[in-house]
Design a protein around this motif. Structure first.
Motif, short mmCIF file in Angstrom:
data_model
loop_
_atom_site.label_atom_id
_atom_site.label_comp_id
_atom_site.label_asym_id
_atom_site.label_seq_id
_atom_site.Cartn_x
_atom_site.Cartn_y
_atom_site.Cartn_z
N ALA A 8 33.52 23.83 33.42
CA ALA A 8 34.67 23.44 34.23
C ALA A 8 35.67 24.57 34.32
CB ALA A 8 35.31 22.20 33.64
N GLY A 9 35.77 25.38 33.24
CA GLY A 9 36.78 26.43 33.24
C GLY A 9 36.35 27.67 34.00
N LEU A 10 35.14 27.68 34.52
CA LEU A 10 34.63 28.90 35.13
C LEU A 10 34.93 28.94 36.62
CD1 LEU A 10 31.23 29.18 33.31
CD2 LEU A 10 33.37 30.30 32.79
N ASP A 11 35.29 30.11 37.08
CA ASP A 11 35.61 30.28 38.48
C ASP A 11 34.44 31.00 39.14
OD1 ASP A 11 36.61 30.78 40.90
OD2 ASP A 11 38.20 32.12 40.26
N PHE A 12 33.59 30.22 39.80
CA PHE A 12 32.36 30.81 40.32
C PHE A 12 32.60 31.75 41.49
CE2 PHE A 12 30.47 27.66 37.69
CZ PHE A 12 29.36 28.32 37.21
N SER A 13 33.78 31.66 42.10
CA SER A 13 34.00 32.55 43.25
C SER A 13 34.14 33.99 42.81
CB SER A 13 35.25 32.10 44.01
OG SER A 13 36.37 32.27 43.17
N THR A 14 34.46 34.23 41.52
CA THR A 14 34.59 35.62 41.07
C THR A 14 33.30 36.15 40.45
OG1 THR A 14 35.46 34.85 38.98
CG2 THR A 14 37.06 35.48 40.65
N LEU A 15 32.29 35.28 40.35
CA LEU A 15 31.06 35.71 39.68
C LEU A 15 30.37 36.89 40.38
CD1 LEU A 15 29.10 35.29 37.36
CD2 LEU A 15 27.90 33.63 38.73
N GLN A 17 31.55 39.23 42.13
CA GLN A 17 32.32 40.44 41.85
C GLN A 17 32.00 40.96 40.45
OE1 GLN A 17 35.10 42.11 43.74
NE2 GLN A 17 34.42 43.53 42.17
N GLN A 18 31.95 40.03 39.48
CA GLN A 18 31.70 40.45 38.11
C GLN A 18 30.29 41.02 37.97
OE1 GLN A 18 33.71 40.91 35.89
NE2 GLN A 18 35.46 39.62 36.27
N LEU A 19 29.34 40.44 38.71
CA LEU A 19 27.97 40.97 38.64
C LEU A 19 27.92 42.39 39.16
CD1 LEU A 19 25.80 37.90 39.64
CD2 LEU A 19 26.21 38.86 37.39
N VAL A 20 28.66 42.63 40.26
CA VAL A 20 28.69 43.98 40.81
C VAL A 20 29.32 44.94 39.80
CG1 VAL A 20 29.71 45.42 42.58
CG2 VAL A 20 28.66 43.27 43.19
N GLU A 159 35.33 46.07 51.12
CA GLU A 159 35.28 44.63 50.86
C GLU A 159 34.13 44.01 51.62
OE1 GLU A 159 38.67 42.27 51.07
OE2 GLU A 159 39.84 43.51 49.70
N ILE A 160 33.41 43.17 50.94
CA ILE A 160 32.32 42.45 51.60
C ILE A 160 32.64 40.97 51.46
CG2 ILE A 160 29.85 42.03 51.63
CD1 ILE A 160 29.65 44.67 49.95
N ASN A 161 32.71 40.26 52.58
CA ASN A 161 32.95 38.82 52.51
C ASN A 161 31.64 38.09 52.44
OD1 ASN A 161 35.76 38.54 52.53
ND2 ASN A 161 35.81 39.12 54.69
N LEU A 162 31.44 37.37 51.34
CA LEU A 162 30.21 36.59 51.23
C LEU A 162 30.36 35.27 51.96
CD1 LEU A 162 29.10 37.25 47.57
CD2 LEU A 162 28.35 38.36 49.65
N THR A 163 31.49 34.59 51.76
CA THR A 163 31.80 33.42 52.58
C THR A 163 33.18 33.66 53.16
OG1 THR A 163 32.87 32.27 50.76
CG2 THR A 163 30.51 31.87 51.06
N PRO A 164 33.39 33.30 54.44
CA PRO A 164 34.68 33.60 55.06
C PRO A 164 35.79 32.77 54.41
CG PRO A 164 33.33 32.25 56.49
CD PRO A 164 32.47 32.63 55.34
N PRO A 165 36.99 33.31 54.35
CA PRO A 165 38.10 32.55 53.79
C PRO A 165 38.45 31.37 54.70
CG PRO A 165 38.85 34.64 54.68
CD PRO A 165 37.36 34.67 54.72
N ASP A 166 39.05 30.36 54.11
CA ASP A 166 39.41 29.13 54.82
C ASP A 166 40.45 29.44 55.90
OD1 ASP A 166 39.18 25.98 54.13
OD2 ASP A 166 41.10 26.49 55.07
N ASP A 226 42.64 33.73 48.41
CA ASP A 226 41.66 34.54 47.70
C ASP A 226 40.57 33.68 47.09
OD1 ASP A 226 42.87 36.83 48.33
OD2 ASP A 226 43.83 37.19 46.40
N ASN A 227 40.97 32.52 46.54
CA ASN A 227 39.99 31.67 45.89
C ASN A 227 39.13 30.92 46.88
OD1 ASN A 227 40.83 32.48 43.44
ND2 ASN A 227 42.16 30.72 43.07
N SER A 228 39.55 30.84 48.14
CA SER A 228 38.80 30.03 49.08
C SER A 228 37.54 30.73 49.56
CB SER A 228 39.68 29.67 50.27
OG SER A 228 39.88 30.82 51.06
N GLY A 229 37.55 32.06 49.59
CA GLY A 229 36.36 32.76 50.05
C GLY A 229 35.79 33.61 48.95
N VAL A 230 34.50 33.84 48.96
CA VAL A 230 33.88 34.68 47.95
C VAL A 230 33.72 36.08 48.53
CG1 VAL A 230 31.87 35.01 46.50
CG2 VAL A 230 32.67 32.72 47.02
#
Lengths: 390, 394
Positions: A8-15, A17-20, A159-166, A226-230
């Motif tokens: 629950a505490g994990l923010d998958f939208s930043t994953l 980025q962290q992998l890169v 910057e690479i947008n994986l999913t577009p921001p809301d 920022d959190n809305s798009g990956v």
């Protein structure tokens, strides 16, 4: 264990980025690990001084940048790719020389001695370079040579947008940013008219409050956006770093697989005594191995110091050195693709742990992975464990 | 009967000797007493690592981990239970030594298990990793004080207890080697596969070595915690493991006498170097060059000259004297260069460099360790004094 709570505490939208980030960090580990793996493959020696060669490479890059005039002050020369390339080559050259000197002075006389004695010598050399270097090398030089030597074209990030921001959040953010700008302008307009020492006019306080409120709202909106798009941000310099690393690895593979010197290296790694019986100059081959391994460490050091930029001390090489060694063991020591794989895995594992919020455990995770892997595959991931015979 | 008299006599002698050391150290200032205590602890650590590394041949380079387990268990126990406990003072400390030893040997068991599958360098890196994992985990436990460290409240200073522990460690290792129980350890060191074919229980032997070695290190940790009154994870980092390993190898892998002597001298060397006057760059360069020349010369003589021993020794002494002369002349010459003469280095910065240099040089000149496999024995002393004829060896 309650994994639901953990997730629950994990923010998958930043994953992503962290992998890169992990791959970028892992590339550096892989470069250092290659040196460890080659030396171990040929000589069966854990070259603890390898991390110190890495440290000296970073210092070489720093001094080279000073020679080019990047020492600070008003007129700094124009940075260019050519200068970065020169720094890389000089670092590699100096590190290669240092590696060969260490091999000649400390390891060659120890050949055919018990391995634990050679290991102690390696620890001695490592301590000698750490503390001896601290006598002469600047103790706290400028934190990094990062921004100075970077050409204009390499600043900033892609910057690479994986999913577009809301879209709704974006409109909200635009509106609030504009409001913040208006409030800021209104505040500045009054503030500019004041001279130092003047008493504050009564109308300034509500304006300042207004500015602070709108500013906070704009920042909130930006965070939501920022959190809305990956998306992934990669500093442009690090593209270059990754490219250079891959190029060096390809060159190394070609060297080891396709040249007579590489064949000699493989022969010595396979069987020391038989190789010398077959007319291979073992001493020369070992020196060559040290040269190549140290040059790779030099390249890694220059890129680490330039593109990542950690504060430089003479103990700079110790942690990366140990981790790179772990990476080499993880992939199967003596195995070149294994070192690259191990380095990448280490980098990714480390950033993943940081992403999960356990940043204070990041140095331990390397060893945990190592122990688990070794228990199930004692030869490392790509290596094979030999069966001992009497 | 005689056997028991000797045994009891030895125990009495050890206790007596420990008290003599305490009395001798009583006259020192606090710093001197600290040196005596820490030297004793390092003797325990080196001899116990020798049990794993030198005698059983298990390549373990994370000994500080067991030291840490001992220190932290006792620190925690003291924090929780000391005020309520009926035992105080020395009795508490002795109990704590056993508790520390127990917990450390559990840790030793955990580390020893992978050693059944791994050998050589792989085991080395796993033990190193275990030490680091433990340090980082402790650093993140709030109850244990985290990275700030932990205060261990009753501070005790019993020098005799420290040295008694050292003597017990030495006695256990030595008796293990003298009695038939020790033979499996040596067999495993020489050849694992062959010894297992000869009926040695390799698994058990390796585990026992790890348990014993780590237990003594844990007891030493308990003493350290109560002596210092403060412990922090930084006190048990990789460098401590390296220093203990260095003591074992430098003294001669497998030689208990060597470990003891190396532990004492390697602990005192950096401490003594603190009192060194500042060294000018000129004499530093001259010294490094002279030492390098000296080492190269000795190594060459050793490798190339195969004449009479006396002549060889004479050449070596001549070379050393030559190096000293070269050093003097060079230092004079370089002293004229003002840039080098004015730049000077503090002893506090130089001591680790000298330590590392000593390490490299000793390894280059005597890779098997200073004492190699030599052990101190009363028979040897008698032989040296001419009281006993040399027994012809097969």
């Amino acid at each position: 264990m309650d994994f639901g709570h953990l997730m629950a505490g994990l923010d998958f939208s930043t994953l992503p980025q962290q992998l890169v980030n992990g791959v970028l960090l892992g590339a550096i580990y892989a470069l250092i690990a290659l040196g460890y793996t080659m030396v171990y493959g040929v000589l069966r020696l854990i070259n603890f001084a390898h991390g110190e060669v890495f440290m000296l490479g970073a210092y070489t890059a720093l001094f080279t940048s000073w020679i080019f005039g990047f020492k600070g002050g008003a007129e700094m020369p124009e940075a260019s790719l050519l200068k970065l390339g020169a720094m890389l080559l000089i670092s590699m050259f100096v590190c290669g020389t240092i590696g060969v000197i260490i091999e000649r002075l400390a390891y060659r006389p120890m050949r055919n001695q018990p391995r634990i004695s050679v290991l102690i010598t390696a620890i001695g050399v490592s301590l000698f370079l750490q503390y001896g270097g601290a006598l002469f090398l600047p103790n706290s030089p400028p934190p990094s040579i990062n921004e100075k030597v970077m050409p204009e074209s390499l600043r900033g990030a892609a910057e690479i947008n994986l999913t577009p921001p809301d879209a709704k959040l974006k409109a909200d953010w635009e509106q609030k940013t504009a409001a913040a700008k208006v409030a800021n302008d209104a505040y500045e307009a009054v503030h500019q008219t004041l001279k130092p020492g003047d008493p504050e006019p009564p109308e300034l306080k509500p304006l300042r409050d207004q500015r602070n409120t709108t500013d906070r709202e704009a920042q909130n909106a930006q965070r939501l956006l920022d959190n809305s798009g990956v998306r992934i941000r990669i500093p442009k310099g690090q593209f270059l770093m990754l490219g250079t690393t891959v190029a060096l690895m390809v060159l190394l593979t070609l060297l080891v697989m396709g040249t007579p010197a590489g064949r000699a290296m493989r022969a010595v790694a396979h069987d020391f005594d038989s190789a010398s019986l077959m007319g291979i100059n073992v001493g020369q081959t070992i020196t060559f191995t040290f040269l190549i391994g140290s040059m790779l460490a030099g390249a890694g050091a220059m890129m680490n110091a330039t593109f990542i930029g950690t504060p430089l001390t003479t103990f700079y090489g110790f942690q990366p050195g140990v981790k790179a060694f772990v990476a080499a063991v993880l992939g199967g020591i003596g195995n070149i693709p294994g070192a690259v794989l191990g380095g990448l895995l280490m980098g990714i594992a480390e950033t993943t742990v940081v992403w999960m919020g356990y940043s204070s455990h990041r140095d331990a995770v390397a060893f945990v992975i190592l122990i688990v892997v070794l228990l199930f595959r004692p030869g490392g991931l790509l290596g094979s464990s030999k069966v001992e015979k009497v | 009967m005689r056997y028991w008299i000797v045994r009891l006599g030895s125990i009495a002698a050890a206790v007596l000797f420990a008290f003599i050391i305490e009395r001798l150290a009583g006259g020192f200032d606090a710093f001197g007493q600290r040196l005596v205590v820490l030297a004793g602890l390092y003797v325990t650590l080196a001899v116990s690592l020798n049990l794993i590394n030198g005698i059983t041949g298990q390549f373990s380079i994370g000994h500080a981990a067991f030291y840490q387990v001992g220190a932290y268990t006792t620190g925690y126990m003291a924090m929780r239970f000391y005020d309520a406990s009926p035992i105080k003072g020395e009795a508490w400390l002795i109990c704590m030594m056993f508790v520390g030893a127990l917990f450390a040997s559990v840790a030793g068991f955990v580390v020893g298990l992978p050693s059944l599958r791994l050998r050589g360098d792989y085991l080395a890196i796993v033990t190193l990793g275990f030490g680091e994992i433990l340090r980082i985990v402790v650093q993140n436990i709030e109850t244990l004080g985290g990275a700030y460290g932990m205060n261990v409240t009753p501070k005790f200073q019993y020098i005799w207890l420290v040295w008694l522990l050292a003597f017990v460690t030495i006695a256990v290792s030595r008796n293990l080697l003298q009695a038939a129980h020790g033979l499996p350890f040596l067999a495993v060191r020489e050849d694992e596969v062959a010894s297992s074919a000869m009926g040695v229980n390799v698994t058990k032997t390796k585990l026992v070595a790890f348990l014993l070695g780590s237990a003594f290190a844990g007891a030493a940790g308990a003493l350290l915690a109560h002596f210092e009154g403060f412990i922090s994870p930084q006190m048990f980092d990789m460098n401590v493991s390296f220093i203990i390993l260095t003591m074992v190898v430098l003294g001669g892998t497998g030689s208990i006498t060597g470990s003891v002597l190396a532990a004492i001298s390697l602990y005192y060397l950096p401490e003594k170097l603190r009192d060194l006057p500042p060294v000018s760059a000129a004499s530093l360069i001259a010294g490094v060059l002279a030492v390098g020349l000296c080492v190269a010369f000795l190594k060459n003589v050793e490798m190339r000259y195969h004449g009479p021993k006396v002549k060889r020794a004479a050449i070596m002494v001549g070379g050393i004297i030559g190096a000293i002369v070269v050093q003097g002349v060079l230092a004079r010459m370089l002293g004229n260069v003002s840039a080098l003469a004015d730049q000077s280095y503090e002893a506090s910065k130089l001591r680790m460099v000298i330590f590392a240099g000593t390490l490299i040089i000793l390894m280059l000149l005597r890779p098997q360790g200073v004492l190699a496999h030599y052990e101190f024995s009363w028979d040897g002393v008698k032989r040296m004094l001419g009281m006993k004829r040399k027994v012809a060896t097969a």
